[in-house]
Design a protein around this motif. Structure first.
Motif, PDB file in Angstrom:
ATOM      1  N   GLU A 137     -38.541 -23.354   9.540  1.00  0.00           N
ATOM      2  CA  GLU A 137     -37.714 -24.557   9.734  1.00  0.00           C
ATOM      3  C   GLU A 137     -36.487 -24.520   8.826  1.00  0.00           C
ATOM      4  OE1 GLU A 137     -37.939 -26.806  12.025  1.00  0.00           O
ATOM      5  OE2 GLU A 137     -39.765 -25.933  12.854  1.00  0.00           O
ATOM      6  N   GLN A 138     -36.722 -24.075   7.585  1.00  0.00           N
ATOM      7  CA  GLN A 138     -35.647 -24.074   6.580  1.00  0.00           C
ATOM      8  C   GLN A 138     -34.609 -22.979   6.826  1.00  0.00           C
ATOM      9  OE1 GLN A 138     -37.295 -23.513   2.646  1.00  0.00           O
ATOM     10  NE2 GLN A 138     -35.266 -23.337   1.714  1.00  0.00           N
ATOM     11  N   LYS A 139     -35.077 -21.799   7.237  1.00  0.00           N
ATOM     12  CA  LYS A 139     -34.181 -20.640   7.285  1.00  0.00           C
ATOM     13  C   LYS A 139     -33.782 -20.204   8.700  1.00  0.00           C
ATOM     14  CE  LYS A 139     -34.170 -19.820   2.774  1.00  0.00           C
ATOM     15  NZ  LYS A 139     -32.924 -19.779   1.983  1.00  0.00           N
ATOM     16  N   LEU A 140     -34.646 -20.486   9.690  1.00  0.00           N
ATOM     17  CA  LEU A 140     -34.355 -19.994  11.042  1.00  0.00           C
ATOM     18  C   LEU A 140     -33.857 -21.101  11.979  1.00  0.00           C
ATOM     19  CD1 LEU A 140     -34.536 -17.095  12.064  1.00  0.00           C
ATOM     20  CD2 LEU A 140     -36.699 -17.687  13.172  1.00  0.00           C
ATOM     21  N   ARG A 141     -34.402 -22.314  11.818  1.00  0.00           N
ATOM     22  CA  ARG A 141     -33.998 -23.431  12.681  1.00  0.00           C
ATOM     23  C   ARG A 141     -32.479 -23.637  12.655  1.00  0.00           C
ATOM     24  NH1 ARG A 141     -36.713 -25.715  16.666  1.00  0.00           N
ATOM     25  NH2 ARG A 141     -38.549 -26.134  15.369  1.00  0.00           N
ATOM     26  N   PRO A 142     -31.824 -23.602  11.466  1.00  0.00           N
ATOM     27  CA  PRO A 142     -30.362 -23.794  11.461  1.00  0.00           C
ATOM     28  C   PRO A 142     -29.617 -22.697  12.235  1.00  0.00           C
ATOM     29  CG  PRO A 142     -31.251 -24.047   9.241  1.00  0.00           C
ATOM     30  CD  PRO A 142     -32.359 -23.497  10.080  1.00  0.00           C
ATOM     31  N   ILE A 143     -30.183 -21.488  12.253  1.00  0.00           N
ATOM     32  CA  ILE A 143     -29.559 -20.386  13.006  1.00  0.00           C
ATOM     33  C   ILE A 143     -29.672 -20.684  14.505  1.00  0.00           C
ATOM     34  CG2 ILE A 143     -29.632 -17.880  13.450  1.00  0.00           C
ATOM     35  CD1 ILE A 143     -29.029 -18.384  10.526  1.00  0.00           C
TER      36      ILE A 143
ATOM     37  N   ASN B 149     -20.979 -14.569  10.649  1.00  0.00           N
ATOM     38  CA  ASN B 149     -20.577 -13.974  11.936  1.00  0.00           C
ATOM     39  C   ASN B 149     -21.689 -13.154  12.589  1.00  0.00           C
ATOM     40  OD1 ASN B 149     -17.907 -15.035  11.755  1.00  0.00           O
ATOM     41  ND2 ASN B 149     -17.518 -13.514  10.155  1.00  0.00           N
ATOM     42  N   ALA B 150     -22.895 -13.263  12.046  1.00  0.00           N
ATOM     43  CA  ALA B 150     -24.005 -12.431  12.556  1.00  0.00           C
ATOM     44  C   ALA B 150     -24.839 -13.183  13.587  1.00  0.00           C
ATOM     45  CB  ALA B 150     -24.896 -11.999  11.396  1.00  0.00           C
TER      46      ALA B 150
ATOM     47  N   LYS C 162     -20.721  -0.986  14.391  1.00  0.00           N
ATOM     48  CA  LYS C 162     -21.344  -2.283  14.098  1.00  0.00           C
ATOM     49  C   LYS C 162     -22.128  -2.215  12.791  1.00  0.00           C
ATOM     50  CE  LYS C 162     -21.798  -4.695  18.474  1.00  0.00           C
ATOM     51  NZ  LYS C 162     -20.407  -5.071  18.383  1.00  0.00           N
ATOM     52  N   LEU C 163     -22.152  -3.348  12.080  1.00  0.00           N
ATOM     53  CA  LEU C 163     -22.946  -3.453  10.855  1.00  0.00           C
ATOM     54  C   LEU C 163     -24.170  -4.308  11.160  1.00  0.00           C
ATOM     55  CD1 LEU C 163     -20.164  -4.021   8.178  1.00  0.00           C
ATOM     56  CD2 LEU C 163     -21.541  -1.957   8.511  1.00  0.00           C
TER      57      LEU C 163
ATOM     58  N   GLU D  63     -19.647 -11.636   5.632  1.00  0.00           N
ATOM     59  CA  GLU D  63     -18.986 -12.028   6.902  1.00  0.00           C
ATOM     60  C   GLU D  63     -18.725 -10.838   7.822  1.00  0.00           C
ATOM     61  OE1 GLU D  63     -18.149 -12.965   3.876  1.00  0.00           O
ATOM     62  OE2 GLU D  63     -16.000 -12.774   3.462  1.00  0.00           O
ATOM     63  N   GLN D  64     -18.879  -9.605   7.293  1.00  0.00           N
ATOM     64  CA  GLN D  64     -18.683  -8.420   8.142  1.00  0.00           C
ATOM     65  C   GLN D  64     -19.917  -8.076   8.974  1.00  0.00           C
ATOM     66  OE1 GLN D  64     -17.138  -6.038   4.578  1.00  0.00           O
ATOM     67  NE2 GLN D  64     -16.249  -4.969   6.329  1.00  0.00           N
ATOM     68  N   ILE D  65     -21.073  -8.653   8.616  1.00  0.00           N
ATOM     69  CA  ILE D  65     -22.320  -8.290   9.305  1.00  0.00           C
ATOM     70  C   ILE D  65     -22.304  -8.840  10.735  1.00  0.00           C
ATOM     71  CG2 ILE D  65     -24.861  -8.479   9.252  1.00  0.00           C
ATOM     72  CD1 ILE D  65     -23.612  -6.811   6.946  1.00  0.00           C
TER      73      ILE D  65
END
Ligand code: ZN
Length: 321
Positions: free
Chosen positions: A190-196, A156-157, A97-98, A128-130
């Protein structure tokens, strides 16, 4: 004849140094240094990735020091009060795993930073490999790289963060109560984590065991409410990723009571730091630190009443010893 060859060689070197081609290699929006450093850790591999460096006024950033102490310790380490501060992330290759520990800044702080993807590419990997990203805490220089504009940077993470940290920074009621200077951390979440979270790719944990074989989060609160270390261990070799509990090796190792303006609870951060440093020095395992000079990998050694940083011995083969 020898002189002729020497003259031709000199002309060739001068041409390369001053040619437009050479200058094109040193644009500020690309890393001028290799940007990655890899080493073996048991059966695992750790690859330090440089997001870049940024000037930091340590004499203003560091707090709870005796007058003149920060300047004195920096001078002792041949550092000015404004230093180029590294922003490091770490890729761990474990059991196929990466796994990325922290994600750098992406486009948040301009062209000097935001180079994790570039370093990753140079090291031979694509975003995309992470498979997974483990976040130490929710500050922009650790979560910024999760998103490129409105696109998930590592598609894909699965992203892992402590439940306490996510619950605190993703709750608008806490932003309303926070000090003015701390409100931007909630905006960052909100900007970086909410979309995840919205994409169903966020997993929270309660510090109750391994996330992956050989990889354990450790509660290390203070710098932020739910800050997490990550222990990575393989074949008896161990590395502790310390996030921002240690910011300046020159100052906070001899004086672990010195805190940072970015600490959520500076007193608790100092207690966490002292405990972590004592354990790392006693057991002699590796540590990886986000803002210690790249690659930020080394050991902590007792020195008088404090500690000293022992950087990893450079190894071209990546053995790291
Ligand atoms: Zn931080």
């Amino acid at each position: 004849m020898k002189n002729l060859i020497k003259a031709i060689l000199c002309m060739a070197i001068v041409f390369v140094i001053y040619s437009p081609y050479a200058k094109a290699q040193h644009t500020p929006n690309s890393l001028n240094q290799p940007g990655y450093y890899h080493m073996a850790l048991g059966d695992f591999e750790v690859i330090a990735l440089s997001d870049g460096t940024t000037p930091q006024k340590l004499n203003e950033l560091l707090t709870n020091a005796k007058p003149g102490e920060v300047e004195r310790l920096l001078k002792q380490h041949y550092q000015a009060s404004i230093i180029e501060c590294s922003v490091n992330a770490y890729l761990v290759k474990a059991n196929g795993k990466l796994i990325l520990i922290d994600a750098g800044t992406s486009d948040v702080y301009g062209l000097a930073l935001g180079h994790i993807a570039e370093g990753l590419n140079k090291a031979g990997y694509k975003p995309e490999q992470i498979d997974a990203i483990l976040l130490t805490h929710i500050h922009m220089d650790h979560i910024g790289g999760l998103m490129n504009g409105d696109k998930i940077a590592f598609p894909n993470a699965t992203v892992y963060i402590s439940k306490i940290e996510a619950d605190y920074y993703l709750n608008p009621a806490n932003k309303a109560k926070a000090a003015e200077g701390a409100k931007r951390f909630f905006d960052g979440a909100e900007q970086k984590l909410r979309p995840i979270l919205t994409a169903g790719k966020l997993r929270t944990f309660d510090f109750d065991g391994e996330l992956f074989p050989g990889i354990i989060p450790i509660a290390s609160f203070g710098h932020t409410p739910g800050h997490s270390f990550y222990v990575v261990e393989s074949q008896g070799e161990k590395m502790l990723f310390m996030g921002d509990v240690l910011v300046s090796d020159a100052v906070q190792l001899p004086e672990p009571s010195v805190t940072s303006v970015y600490d959520y609870d500076a007193g608790q951060a100092a207690v966490t730091r002292k405990k972590a440093l004592a354990e790392a020095a006693d057991a002699g395992y590796w540590v990886g630190v986000s803002h210690i000079s790249f690659p930020g990998i080394g050991h902590i050694r007792v020195d008088g009443k404090g500690y000293v940083w022992v950087p990893v011995n450079y190894s071209a083969s990546g053995n790291g010893q």
